[in-house]
Enzyme design. Structure first.
Site, mmCIF file in Angstrom:
data_model
loop_
_atom_site.group_PDB
_atom_site.id
_atom_site.type_symbol
_atom_site.label_atom_id
_atom_site.label_comp_id
_atom_site.label_asym_id
_atom_site.label_seq_id
_atom_site.Cartn_x
_atom_site.Cartn_y
_atom_site.Cartn_z
ATOM 1 N N ARG A 443 19.159 17.397 9.984
ATOM 2 C CA ARG A 443 19.240 15.971 10.302
ATOM 3 C C ARG A 443 18.147 15.128 9.686
ATOM 4 O O ARG A 443 18.290 13.930 9.579
ATOM 5 C CB ARG A 443 19.259 15.774 11.816
ATOM 6 C CG ARG A 443 20.531 16.277 12.418
ATOM 7 C CD ARG A 443 20.669 15.947 13.881
ATOM 8 N NE ARG A 443 21.635 16.878 14.460
ATOM 9 C CZ ARG A 443 21.331 17.910 15.194
ATOM 10 N NH1 ARG A 443 20.068 18.149 15.475
ATOM 11 N NH2 ARG A 443 22.258 18.713 15.654
ATOM 12 N N VAL A 444 17.029 15.723 9.316
ATOM 13 C CA VAL A 444 15.984 14.871 8.735
ATOM 14 C C VAL A 444 15.543 15.308 7.343
ATOM 15 O O VAL A 444 14.955 14.538 6.605
ATOM 16 C CB VAL A 444 14.725 14.792 9.641
ATOM 17 C CG1 VAL A 444 15.046 14.186 10.960
ATOM 18 C CG2 VAL A 444 14.091 16.152 9.812
#
Ligand code: ATP
Ligand code: MG
Length: 585
Positions: A443-444
């Site tokens: 997600r990052v």
């Protein structure tokens, strides 16, 4: 305490009866301490030679010769041994030492068994505090009830019996930390287990610490290259990120973690491998592997194996994290692996049930979510003002029959910044690492990918998704049209490209060149079985004949359109050359 002191009386032990003057002084002392009159009872005892011992509830004040000697001994024990010659230090300490009444709180053991003890009388013990039992056995307060406390024991409970004394230390559980731990294998208390001698610690850190607050953090934007092709290209991990590795047993979870450690060589990143509930033989094997690949120099192994008591398995990841924090606070980058948190949760469940806490879902106690969230929140990338260090965490979780919706997996999925999902079916079909592209996510990390890698990986995920869909539809079709067959071949080629042997991390340029080549359909016509060989040949050709391109990608991490075209041109030429050669034969 005051209330209880009112009910309880003060007991004074000594060999000779105190004089009137002395009795008055004790009365004043008690009034001063507890704010009310407390009846004082004298008991004759030969045990406290040359002085007195006063007991008020669980508070004990020792003015006897023995008590003072013990106090002096405790002071001497705490002299740091690494500060030069010991004799002058002892002299100095003795000179400065003034005997005072030794005040301590003492409780008694009510029950003991299975590494758990309940203690009565320690009214002020705090959660997580270390207690000392008879025979020097150490324990940690884990449960505070109305009239007793529950305590887990770190050593064998031999010698701890019902009615024996327990002392408070006022210290919370901690672990020794320092540079000297690099290259070593230790247990959950920081004691070496590799037979290479003592480790001199640079300090002592609490195993439970507050996660860095938001203002002290900065966004994740630097890649942590794992060297694993399928991860770096599609699910990149950034420094300070928490990425879960999840899968059934024997699907290559540990292998990914070990490869990621090996790939940190020369990248200025310290690695800590925390083994929880693993076999001792596997831990030894990992240590040997790391050593063989020169990765032990910048690594620490912390192991609480399956044979060790649940309390040690429970504290192991926190102790590992404290060691990581020591380096992070010095501005270093750290990669920490928790292998694995399902066994950690099981150890905690055993401990909680023995402490008679109410069981919840799957018999885990109610705070099992907090158990892992407070651990993983400590992974962070600190802001530049406070050094810019980072902890990247790779927790591992084992699933049963691929069930990611079980209690512990869903908990940890929700705390992490993504997961690498490993699948048994893929693993047995020979697709290793067995990364399921559809269910994995980071997600990052995308922000942390280098520009070159981002550009090169372009449509890989979408292409693979289309391939999987098409594969299902065409499974039973016998004759396929040309375009469908070409697309299937293309997808198969990509899947083959992602296969990677163990202990062979791939560098940036290797990954970027392979991706640019493959996604431009250069491998058209090469059968799946030949893909690996073709790529290996291509890369070694690049490294010898176009080393400037490789260097540029590694160093600058960027790739403009011209460079991309160039790579495609060279790859196509290499392939056509290979085809010509074969035709000649
Ligand atoms: P466990 O559940 O027992 O902890 P695990 O999921 O950690 O297992 P590993 O021990 O990492 O799995 O790997 C299982 C086996 O698969 C090992 O024998 C390992 O050598 C092999 N293996 C893992 N990755 C690869 C790979 N990329 N290529 C070939 N073999 C591999
Ligand atoms: Mg494993």
């Amino acid at each position: 305490m005051n209330k209880e002191a009112n009910i309880l009386k003060a007991l004074l032990y000594s060999a000779t009866e105190p004089s009137g003057e002395q009795q008055k002084r004790f009365g004043d002392f008690l009034k001063n301490k507890y704010g009310s009159e407390i009846p004082l009872e004298w008991i004759k005892s030969e045990d406290y030679e040359g002085g007195f011992r006063l007991e008020v509830g669980s508070d004990v004040y020792d003015w006897s010769l023995r008590g003072r000697l013990r106090m002096l001994r405790d002071t001497l024990i705490e002299i740091p041994t690494d500060k030069g010659s010991i004799i002058p230090l002892i002299k100095e300490t003795i000179k400065e030492w003034t005997p005072e009444a030794m005040a301590e709180q003492v409780g008694t053991v009510k029950t003991v068994g299975d590494g758990i003890a309940t203690v009565a009388g320690l009214n002020h013990a705090t959660f997580g505090e270390i207690l000392i039992f008879a025979g020097g056995v150490r324990g940690m307060v884990q449960d505070i009830r109305r009239d007793e406390i529950g305590c887990v024991l770190f050593n064998d409970d031999e010698g701890v019996v019902q009615g024996s004394h327990v002392k408070r230390t006022g210290k919370t559980a901690g672990t020794p930390v320092g540079e000297d731990f690099l290259g070593r294998a230790v247990d959950a208390l920081g004691t070496p287990i590799d037979g290479l001698g003592e480790i001199s610690a640079a300090g002592y850190m609490p195993i439970e610490a507050q996660a860095p607050p938001i203002v002290d953090r900065q966004p994740v934007d630097t890649p942590l290259e794992t060297g694993i092709f399928s991860i770096d290209s599609m699910f990149p991990i950034g420094r300070g990120q928490r990425e879960l590795i999840i899968g059934d047993r024997q699907t290559g979870k540990t292998a990914i973690a070990v490869d990621a450690i090996i790939n940190q060589k020369g990248k200025d990143c310290i690695c800590i491998y925390v083994a929880i509930g693993q076999k001792n033989s596997s831990v030894v094997h990992i240590q040997q592997t790391l050593k063989k690949h020169g990765a032990m120099d910048y690594s620490i192994i912390l192991s609480a194996s399956a044979s060790e008591p649940a309390p040690l398995q429970y504290i192991a990841p926190y102790a590992g994290c404290a060691m990581a924090e020591y380096f992070m606070n010095k501005g270093k980058d750290v990669l920490i692996i928790y292998d694995d948190l399902s066994k950690h949760a099981v150890a905690y469940r055993a401990l909680s049930l023995l402490l008679e806490r109410a069981p919840g879902r799957e018999a885990y106690p109610g705070d099992v979510f907090y158990l892992h969230s407070r651990l993983l929140e400590r992974a962070a990338r600190l802001s530049d003002e406070i050094g810019g260090g980072s902890i990247t965490a790779l927790p591992i979780v084992e699933t049963q029959a691929g069930d990611v919706s079980a209690y512990i997996p869903t908990n940890i999925i929700s705390i992490t910044d993504g997961q690498i999902f490993l699948e048994s079916d893929l693993f047995f079909a020979g697709q290793r690492p067995a990364v399921n592209v559809g269910l994995s996510v980071s997600r990052v990390g995308g922000d942390a990918q280098t520009k070159a890698m981002k550009k090169a990986a372009g449509t890989l995920r979408i292409d693979l998704a289309q391939y999987r869909e098409m594969e299902v539809f065409t499974q039973f079709a016998s004759d396929l049209d040309d375009q469908t067959r070409r697309q299937l071949e293309y997808g198969q080629g990509l899947m083959r490209m992602l296969r990677q042997a163990q202990y062979r991390p791939k560098s940036q340029h290797e990954q970027v060149i392979t991706l640019v080549m493959a996604l431009s359909h250069t491998m058209q016509g090469i059968s799946a079985d030949e893909v690996t060989e073709f790529i290996e040949g291509l890369i070694s050709m690049f490294e010898t004949e176009n080393s400037d391109i490789c260097e540029r990608i590694d160093r600058e991490g960027v790739m403009d359109d011209a460079l991309r075209e160039e790579i495609i041109r060279i790859s196509k030429a290499y392939k056509n050359h290979g085809v010509d050669e074969r035709n000649k034969k």
